[in-house]
Scaffold this motif. Structure first.
Motif, PDB file in Angstrom:
ATOM      1  N   GLN A 126       0.836  -1.189   0.000  1.00  0.00           N
ATOM      2  CA  GLN A 126       0.000   0.000   0.000  1.00  0.00           C
ATOM      3  C   GLN A 126       0.873   1.242   0.000  1.00  0.00           C
ATOM      4  O   GLN A 126       2.095   1.155  -0.042  1.00  0.00           O
ATOM      5  CB  GLN A 126      -0.910  -0.008   1.238  1.00  0.00           C
ATOM      6  N   ILE A 127       0.241   2.406   0.034  1.00  0.00           N
ATOM      7  CA  ILE A 127       0.996   3.658   0.098  1.00  0.00           C
ATOM      8  C   ILE A 127       1.525   3.842   1.512  1.00  0.00           C
ATOM      9  O   ILE A 127       0.788   3.697   2.486  1.00  0.00           O
ATOM     10  CB  ILE A 127       0.101   4.846  -0.299  1.00  0.00           C
ATOM     11  N   PHE A 128       2.821   4.167   1.632  1.00  0.00           N
ATOM     12  CA  PHE A 128       3.439   4.422   2.922  1.00  0.00           C
ATOM     13  C   PHE A 128       3.779   5.904   3.039  1.00  0.00           C
ATOM     14  O   PHE A 128       3.674   6.672   2.081  1.00  0.00           O
ATOM     15  CB  PHE A 128       4.689   3.563   3.110  1.00  0.00           C
ATOM     16  N   ASP A 129       4.237   6.300   4.229  1.00  0.00           N
ATOM     17  CA  ASP A 129       4.429   7.723   4.493  1.00  0.00           C
ATOM     18  C   ASP A 129       5.434   8.380   3.553  1.00  0.00           C
ATOM     19  O   ASP A 129       5.233   9.512   3.105  1.00  0.00           O
ATOM     20  CB  ASP A 129       4.824   7.970   5.955  1.00  0.00           C
ATOM     21  N   GLU A 130       6.516   7.680   3.186  1.00  0.00           N
ATOM     22  CA  GLU A 130       7.502   8.307   2.306  1.00  0.00           C
ATOM     23  C   GLU A 130       6.947   8.583   0.913  1.00  0.00           C
ATOM     24  O   GLU A 130       7.443   9.454   0.196  1.00  0.00           O
ATOM     25  CB  GLU A 130       8.781   7.457   2.219  1.00  0.00           C
ATOM     26  N   ASP A 131       5.902   7.841   0.511  1.00  0.00           N
ATOM     27  CA  ASP A 131       5.281   8.094  -0.793  1.00  0.00           C
ATOM     28  C   ASP A 131       4.573   9.444  -0.827  1.00  0.00           C
ATOM     29  O   ASP A 131       4.335   9.996  -1.904  1.00  0.00           O
ATOM     30  CB  ASP A 131       4.252   7.007  -1.110  1.00  0.00           C
ATOM     31  N   LEU A 132       4.212   9.948   0.340  1.00  0.00           N
ATOM     32  CA  LEU A 132       3.442  11.184   0.428  1.00  0.00           C
ATOM     33  C   LEU A 132       4.324  12.379   0.737  1.00  0.00           C
ATOM     34  O   LEU A 132       3.837  13.463   1.039  1.00  0.00           O
ATOM     35  CB  LEU A 132       2.360  11.023   1.506  1.00  0.00           C
ATOM     36  N   HIS A 133       5.623  12.187   0.670  1.00  0.00           N
ATOM     37  CA  HIS A 133       6.593  13.269   0.817  1.00  0.00           C
ATOM     38  C   HIS A 133       7.411  13.355  -0.461  1.00  0.00           C
ATOM     39  O   HIS A 133       7.846  12.343  -1.003  1.00  0.00           O
ATOM     40  CB  HIS A 133       7.515  13.012   2.015  1.00  0.00           C
ATOM     41  N   ILE A 134       7.598  14.566  -0.962  1.00  0.00           N
ATOM     42  CA  ILE A 134       8.329  14.769  -2.217  1.00  0.00           C
ATOM     43  C   ILE A 134       9.610  15.548  -1.927  1.00  0.00           C
ATOM     44  O   ILE A 134       9.559  16.644  -1.354  1.00  0.00           O
ATOM     45  CB  ILE A 134       7.465  15.537  -3.240  1.00  0.00           C
ATOM     46  N   GLU A 135      10.737  14.966  -2.292  1.00  0.00           N
ATOM     47  CA  GLU A 135      12.017  15.658  -2.146  1.00  0.00           C
ATOM     48  C   GLU A 135      12.198  16.603  -3.339  1.00  0.00           C
ATOM     49  O   GLU A 135      12.107  16.171  -4.491  1.00  0.00           O
ATOM     50  CB  GLU A 135      13.160  14.648  -2.083  1.00  0.00           C
ATOM     51  N   THR A 136      12.467  17.878  -3.048  1.00  0.00           N
ATOM     52  CA  THR A 136      12.493  18.869  -4.108  1.00  0.00           C
ATOM     53  C   THR A 136      13.775  19.691  -4.062  1.00  0.00           C
ATOM     54  O   THR A 136      14.228  20.107  -2.989  1.00  0.00           O
ATOM     55  CB  THR A 136      11.296  19.836  -3.970  1.00  0.00           C
ATOM     56  N   SER A 137      14.337  19.913  -5.249  1.00  0.00           N
ATOM     57  CA  SER A 137      15.444  20.864  -5.408  1.00  0.00           C
ATOM     58  C   SER A 137      15.245  21.572  -6.735  1.00  0.00           C
ATOM     59  O   SER A 137      14.301  21.285  -7.474  1.00  0.00           O
ATOM     60  CB  SER A 137      16.800  20.146  -5.363  1.00  0.00           C
ATOM     61  N   GLY A 138      16.144  22.483  -7.040  1.00  0.00           N
ATOM     62  CA  GLY A 138      16.025  23.206  -8.300  1.00  0.00           C
ATOM     63  C   GLY A 138      16.317  22.360  -9.509  1.00  0.00           C
ATOM     64  O   GLY A 138      15.962  22.724 -10.629  1.00  0.00           O
ATOM     65  N   SER A 139      16.956  21.201  -9.312  1.00  0.00           N
ATOM     66  CA  SER A 139      17.342  20.373 -10.460  1.00  0.00           C
ATOM     67  C   SER A 139      16.585  19.063 -10.553  1.00  0.00           C
ATOM     68  O   SER A 139      16.568  18.433 -11.600  1.00  0.00           O
ATOM     69  CB  SER A 139      18.849  20.051 -10.384  1.00  0.00           C
ATOM     70  N   ARG A 140      15.926  18.632  -9.462  1.00  0.00           N
ATOM     71  CA  ARG A 140      15.245  17.349  -9.500  1.00  0.00           C
ATOM     72  C   ARG A 140      14.107  17.320  -8.478  1.00  0.00           C
ATOM     73  O   ARG A 140      14.128  18.031  -7.477  1.00  0.00           O
ATOM     74  CB  ARG A 140      16.221  16.189  -9.259  1.00  0.00           C
ATOM     75  N   LYS A 141      13.113  16.510  -8.792  1.00  0.00           N
ATOM     76  CA  LYS A 141      11.996  16.267  -7.884  1.00  0.00           C
ATOM     77  C   LYS A 141      11.823  14.761  -7.784  1.00  0.00           C
ATOM     78  O   LYS A 141      11.711  14.076  -8.805  1.00  0.00           O
ATOM     79  CB  LYS A 141      10.718  16.925  -8.392  1.00  0.00           C
ATOM     80  N   VAL A 142      11.806  14.236  -6.543  1.00  0.00           N
ATOM     81  CA  VAL A 142      11.764  12.794  -6.334  1.00  0.00           C
ATOM     82  C   VAL A 142      10.364  12.367  -5.931  1.00  0.00           C
ATOM     83  O   VAL A 142       9.796  12.869  -4.956  1.00  0.00           O
ATOM     84  CB  VAL A 142      12.777  12.364  -5.248  1.00  0.00           C
TER      85      VAL A 142
END
Length: 788
Positions: A540-556
């Motif tokens: 199922q969806i876990f907590d890390e799936d609902l957090h997005i790592e963001t920078s000026g060059s990439r989005k995870v």
């Protein structure tokens, strides 16, 4: 929903049945009990007194005396308990229109050798009698460490380590026995309503002043608690109303004091109160918490390493004793929080270079009905639920498409029956059984926007619409035979996971989770425990799936593979627990070994950024298994009530059978050694000194920032080790016999043992963060309390 309605109807019938036994409808017995509670010649204020097999209770006053009236006649067992003392039981005979006076002499138990716990089998039991090791983090430890939220306090239990996983917003998780957060089941009053969405920031959302204690069970616990209990369970038990009292405290901290970074203020205010009716039939506790923490920039690049937080939490617990044997309890708390990390905090979110921001509106409620039958049997019916509404922005470079909205509703309902059996097969036994119906409904949207350059309106995009429903039943038997305590239990779960945004069919599974444990009392002061448990994690969806790592060059982004199947585990533990008294010294030492075998373990496949800089981490089942193994050591000692020492240390190794990313078998962000120390000294009653320390060894940390040889491929770095030391001074001023004022001052991370190589700039890798949660921090505060 029909199951929920049926449960509510059944609960109503039980309440009506219990009211039929209302003592007010019976002739009053006028049987009275008077008492005087002391320890070593000193009166103990506010001790708790209960009658076994009933819901009747009272509390001693500030002078250690109590009075109970209209009690049931006949042979009764009176239980007297107080924090810091061993529980005392006295057998008495009550007669109508007569009074009995008892003198209760309690034995000090400074380090909690005989503390009562509930998490082992969802029923109250002395820790020494439990075949499963249960560690308890009590309010005194939260006070010594001056922790205002749950998160930091979890560092002070063997096998547990808190970590920060995002340089922007402070997404955090707790690791247990080397396994990351989603492997541990977080419970609120023994109910699994702490959802994956709440878990993204939840451990830092919950204020410490609402918690009575935290109970930790390491090792597989699925036979009692269901999915995600592979590493163990963490049970948050909220404060019960016991006596009439209130307290107000305020604290102000300076994050980054004496460091190269700009100092950031952190202010919080706490309110607690409880009110009990004169007949102790009803009670209510209240708590409130508000916090404002400014962002902290450690390296002067204009981007925060510690996020801004504004939090307001209010809650209550209410109980009403419906009869001598029936008790209804209602819990509710509400959390509103705004947090933001990145830069340009004075501008709207989409006008900053980087912004990771969320607004939470969380409502959590529970209803529990307990009906006592005979002297020790208990029937419970419960319903708990949590709703989370989250507005989010995870974006960089003025991205208008980074706004999101997530709604989540989680519930847990069920029935439980505990019974003592005089003889079953070969020995006296205790039965714990139950039925549960649990569910979680999550909807995640990416919000539309208007692009004036293209004169285009973009509509909302449904990212996830997931439903997880589980029906479960469990049965556990515990036999007591001479020096042996043997527990055998099994749990059956049928789960269904569906997501309307995916083309694949619903995922269903049937899981049997057995659990066996054994306690052998080798001697009066030495116990051996061993156990086995099977666990699982549904895809199922876990907590890390609902957090997005963001920078000026990439989005995870995090996603599950379409063919992801459940992960299962086999966990083994064995321990020796030694407790003894040497003169005035109390000593407890625990040595515990653990081994967990993961089958079809979840692992990440790291993608490469597309033209828009979006990279997907895909959760897959590793082709081979993984193992987690190690030792937990715990030493608690106290020569007197003036000095208490608590410590723990973990040595472990977590690795896949075959190399994964970066051709490495070891788990990332999982140090092979870590531990804690807490020392509290009261040379005089008015003054106390507390020293705390947390050690974290080296760990492997992936890095995908611009300084990597190839940022798209990344590189694997080895972190430093850290020792985070703190000190706290408290001076108490007695304003009257029932009111006191505490003046508090101290420092956290005295030596500023903090990460030195944070990534910088708009293109930084925000996930490249490790070590202590905050830099050197100094604080001061006041606390005023009154017992009415």
């Amino acid at each position: 929903m029909k199951v929920i309605y049926a449960l509510c109807a059944f609960l109503f019938i039980l309440v009506k049945f219990s009211v039929a036994d209302d003592p007010e409808k019976k002739p009053k017995t006028d049987a009275m009990l008077f008492g005087d509670v002391k320890s070593e010649g000193e009166h103990i204020p506010f001790a708790t007194i209960t009658i076994r097999g009933t819901t009747i209770g009272a509390a001693a006053d500030a002078t250690g005396h109590f009075k109970m009236t209209n009690l049931p006649v006949g042979e009764q067992t009176v239980i007297i308990s107080a924090v810091g003392y061993k529980t005392l039981e006295k057998r008495i005979k009550l007669e109508a229109k007569k009074s009995v006076t008892i003198l209760a002499e309690l034995t000090p138990d400074v380090i909690g050798l005989d503390q009562v716990v509930v998490s082992a089998d969802r029923n109250e039991k002395s820790r020494r009698e439990s075949p499963t090791i249960v560690n308890s983090i009590n309010p005194k430890l939260f006070e010594r460490t001056s922790n205002v939220t749950l998160s930091e306090g979890l560092n002070f239990a063997p096998g547990l380590r808190m970590e920060n996983n995002c340089q922007n917003c402070g997404f955090s998780q707790v690791r247990m026995n080397g396994l990351e957060g989603p492997y541990s089941q977080i419970l609120i009053n023994s109910r699994p309503v702490f959802s994956g969405l709440a878990g993204v920031y939840g451990l830092e959302l919950i204020p410490a002043n609402m918690i009575e204690r935290v109970e930790v069970i390491r090792g597989g616990g699925s036979a009692m608690y269901g999915s995600n209990a592979i590493a163990g369970t963490i049970n948050l038990i909220t404060k019960d109303p016991v006596v009439n009292n209130f307290s107000v405290s305020g604290n102000y901290s300076l994050t980054g004091a004496g460091t190269d970074g700009e100092v950031a203020g952190d202010a919080n205010l706490n309110l607690n109160g409880s009110f009990i009716s004169d007949d102790y039939k009803s009670g209510m506790s209240l708590f409130g918490f508000t916090r404002k923490r400014n962002p902290y920039d450690a390296n002067g690049d204009g981007f925060s390493e510690v996020a801004l937080i504004e939090n307001l939490t209010l809650g209550t617990r209410i109980f009403h004793r419906i009869s001598d044997r029936g008790k209804l309890t209602v819990d509710y708390f509400k959390i509103n929080e705004y947090r933001r990390g990145g830069n340009k905090f004075d501008l709207p979110l989409h006008e900053s270079d980087i912004s990771e921001s969320v607004t939470h509106d969380i409502n959590t409620g529970a209803v529990n009905f307990d009906l006592l039958m005979r002297e020790t049997d208990k029937f419970s019916a419960f319903f708990s639920a949590q709703s989370v509404n989250r507005g989010s922005y995870y974006g960089a470079n003025q991205d208008l498409s980074a706004y999101g909205e997530t709604e989540d509703f989680t519930f847990s309902s069920g029935l439980q029956y505990n019974r003592k059996i005089d003889y079953l097969i070969f020995a006296p036994a205790a039965l714990a059984s139950g039925l549960e119906y649990n569910g979680s409904f999550l909807e995640d949207k990416k919000l539309g926007y208007y692009d004036p350059e293209e004169d285009t309106h973009y509509g909302n995009t449904l990212v996830a619409d997931q439903k997880v429903v589980t029906q479960a039943g469990f049965l556990q038997l515990e036999w007591t035979l001479l020096k042996w305590v043997i527990t055998a239990g099994i749990r059956y779960d049928h789960y269904t996971v569906s997501d309307v945004t995916k083309e694949s069919d619903d995922i269903t599974g049937d899981v049997l989770s057995p659990r066996v444990s054994l306690l052998y009392n080798i001697a009066d002061n030495l116990q051996f425990r061993t156990g086995f448990a099977k666990g699982f994690r549904a895809p199922q969806i876990f907590d890390e799936d609902l957090h997005i790592e963001t920078s000026g060059s990439r989005k995870v982004l995090h996603e599950n593979a379409t063919d992801l199947k459940q992960e299962s585990s086999n966990s083994y533990t064995a321990s020796f627990d030694y407790t003894n008294m040497f003169g005035n010294w109390q000593v407890q030492f625990l040595a515990e070994g653990f081994f967990t075998r993961l089958n079809d373990p979840f692992s990440n496949e790291y993608g490469t950024p597309d033209d828009d800089g979006v990279v997907v981490y895909t959760r897959v089942n590793a082709e081979d298994g993984a193992t987690v193994k190690g030792f937990n050591l715990e030493l608690n000692a106290s020569p007197s009530e003036k000095l208490q020492i608590q410590s723990g240390f973990t040595i472990q190794r977590s690795e896949f059978d075959e190399p994964q990313e970066f051709d490495e078998t070891r788990f990332f962000r999982s140090p092979e050694s870590y531990g804690y120390l807490s020392l509290n000294y009261n040379p005089v009653h008015e003054f106390s000194l507390a020293f705390t320390g947390n050690y974290s060894g080296r760990m492997l940390v992936p890095y995908f920032g611009p300084l990597a040889a190839n940022p798209e491929i990344g590189q694997l770095n080895t972190s430093d080790s850290f020792f985070d030391a703190g000190i706290k001074l408290t001076y108490e001023i007695h304003l009257s016999d029932i009111m006191s004022l505490e003046i508090i001052g101290g420092a956290k991370n005295i030596f500023n043992s903090y990460q030195k190589d944070f990534d910088t700039g708009v293109d930084r890798d925000p996930a490249y963060i490790y070590g202590p949660m905050s830099p050197r921090t100094i604080y001061f505060g006041v606390n005023i309390g009154n017992f009415l």
